[in-house]
Design an enzyme around this catalytic site. Structure first.
Site, PDB file in Angstrom:
ATOM      1  N   VAL A   1       6.440   2.441   5.096  1.00  0.00           N
ATOM      2  CA  VAL A   1       7.438   1.503   4.566  1.00  0.00           C
ATOM      3  C   VAL A   1       7.335   1.430   3.045  1.00  0.00           C
ATOM      4  O   VAL A   1       8.349   1.442   2.341  1.00  0.00           O
ATOM      5  CB  VAL A   1       7.301   0.113   5.210  1.00  0.00           C
ATOM      6  CG1 VAL A   1       8.308  -0.861   4.628  1.00  0.00           C
ATOM      7  CG2 VAL A   1       7.479   0.199   6.726  1.00  0.00           C
ATOM      8  N   CYS A   2       6.129   1.383   2.516  1.00  0.00           N
ATOM      9  CA  CYS A   2       5.946   1.347   1.056  1.00  0.00           C
ATOM     10  C   CYS A   2       6.443   2.638   0.421  1.00  0.00           C
ATOM     11  O   CYS A   2       7.065   2.619  -0.645  1.00  0.00           O
ATOM     12  CB  CYS A   2       4.487   1.103   0.707  1.00  0.00           C
ATOM     13  SG  CYS A   2       3.875  -0.495   1.267  1.00  0.00           S
ATOM     14  N   ASP A   3       6.189   3.757   1.078  1.00  0.00           N
ATOM     15  CA  ASP A   3       6.678   5.054   0.622  1.00  0.00           C
ATOM     16  C   ASP A   3       8.201   5.029   0.553  1.00  0.00           C
ATOM     17  O   ASP A   3       8.788   5.403  -0.467  1.00  0.00           O
ATOM     18  CB  ASP A   3       6.190   6.144   1.575  1.00  0.00           C
ATOM     19  CG  ASP A   3       6.739   7.506   1.235  1.00  0.00           C
ATOM     20  OD1 ASP A   3       6.110   8.212   0.427  1.00  0.00           O
ATOM     21  OD2 ASP A   3       7.816   7.864   1.784  1.00  0.00           O
TER      22      ASP A   3
ATOM     23  N   THR B   1       9.528   2.679  -2.304  1.00  0.00           N
ATOM     24  CA  THR B   1       9.343   3.232  -3.642  1.00  0.00           C
ATOM     25  C   THR B   1      10.285   4.402  -3.885  1.00  0.00           C
ATOM     26  O   THR B   1      10.880   4.523  -4.954  1.00  0.00           O
ATOM     27  CB  THR B   1       7.871   3.629  -3.857  1.00  0.00           C
ATOM     28  OG1 THR B   1       7.052   2.489  -3.546  1.00  0.00           O
ATOM     29  CG2 THR B   1       7.612   4.056  -5.286  1.00  0.00           C
TER      30      THR B   1
ATOM     31  N   ASP C   1       0.842  -1.196   0.000  1.00  0.00           N
ATOM     32  CA  ASP C   1       0.000   0.000   0.000  1.00  0.00           C
ATOM     33  C   ASP C   1       0.873   1.241   0.000  1.00  0.00           C
ATOM     34  O   ASP C   1       1.554   1.525   0.990  1.00  0.00           O
ATOM     35  CB  ASP C   1      -0.917   0.001   1.225  1.00  0.00           C
ATOM     36  CG  ASP C   1      -1.872   1.175   1.267  1.00  0.00           C
ATOM     37  OD1 ASP C   1      -1.797   2.078   0.400  1.00  0.00           O
ATOM     38  OD2 ASP C   1      -2.714   1.206   2.181  1.00  0.00           O
TER      39      ASP C   1
END
Length: 161
Positions: free
Chosen positions: A58-60, A63, A53
């Protein structure tokens, strides 16, 4: 297969593809609503960064990290895959001033074919895949704890960088 989410075990459906074999075929949709397949990346080493998501820290970070690496390394294509909605991915890119390849697994086929579907949360498990220029899978990592970042260095080493 199981991973943890904040220390609690959660199932992941399917089986990771086997190293040294052709990566399973995929057809995903980019932010321009154009279908993209793994055949589009033949001829280049490709890092596929999969995240659950984009609207989580963490995904931010994952990416952003791969976006920064993409500007520093030559001859490697980096693509990002999630089952986020187009609006979420577009808004994230616009808010952060980032132009990167974002692909959506709208129908869940990628998640199932790559052994990444987490039915409890209806998202893809955090993972990294590296494909060589022939489309063979030369590295994979299913991150064992959903709240951890992947091993960037190992993925880059596999990509020859």
């Amino acid at each position: 297969m199981q991973i943890t989410r904040k220390g609690v075990s959660t199932p992941v459906e399917g089986t990771l593809p086997t190293l040294g074999t052709k990566a399973p075929h995929f057809k995903l949709v980019n932010l321009d609503d154009v279908n993209v397949t793994n055949d589009d990346f033949l001829g280049n080493t490709t890092i596929i960064s999969v995240f659950p998501d984009i609207n989580t820290s963490v995904c931010d970070r994952q990416t952003r990290h791969f976006f920064e690496l993409a500007s520093e390394i030559k001859d490697v294509t980096i693509v990002n895959v999630s089952n986020n909605k187009k609006e979420d991915l577009t808004d994230w890119c616009a808010t952060n001033g980032i132009t990167t390849t974002m692909l959506r697994d709208n129908d869940g086929t990628f998640g199932k074919d790559y052994g990444l579907w987490m039915p409890e949360f209806k998202v893809l498990a955090r993972s990294i895949f590296v494909l060589n220029e022939h489309g063979d899978l030369i590295y994979s990592e299913l991150v064992p704890e959903m709240a951890q970042e992947p091993n960037y260095e190992a993925a880059l080493a596999a990509a020859g960088k």
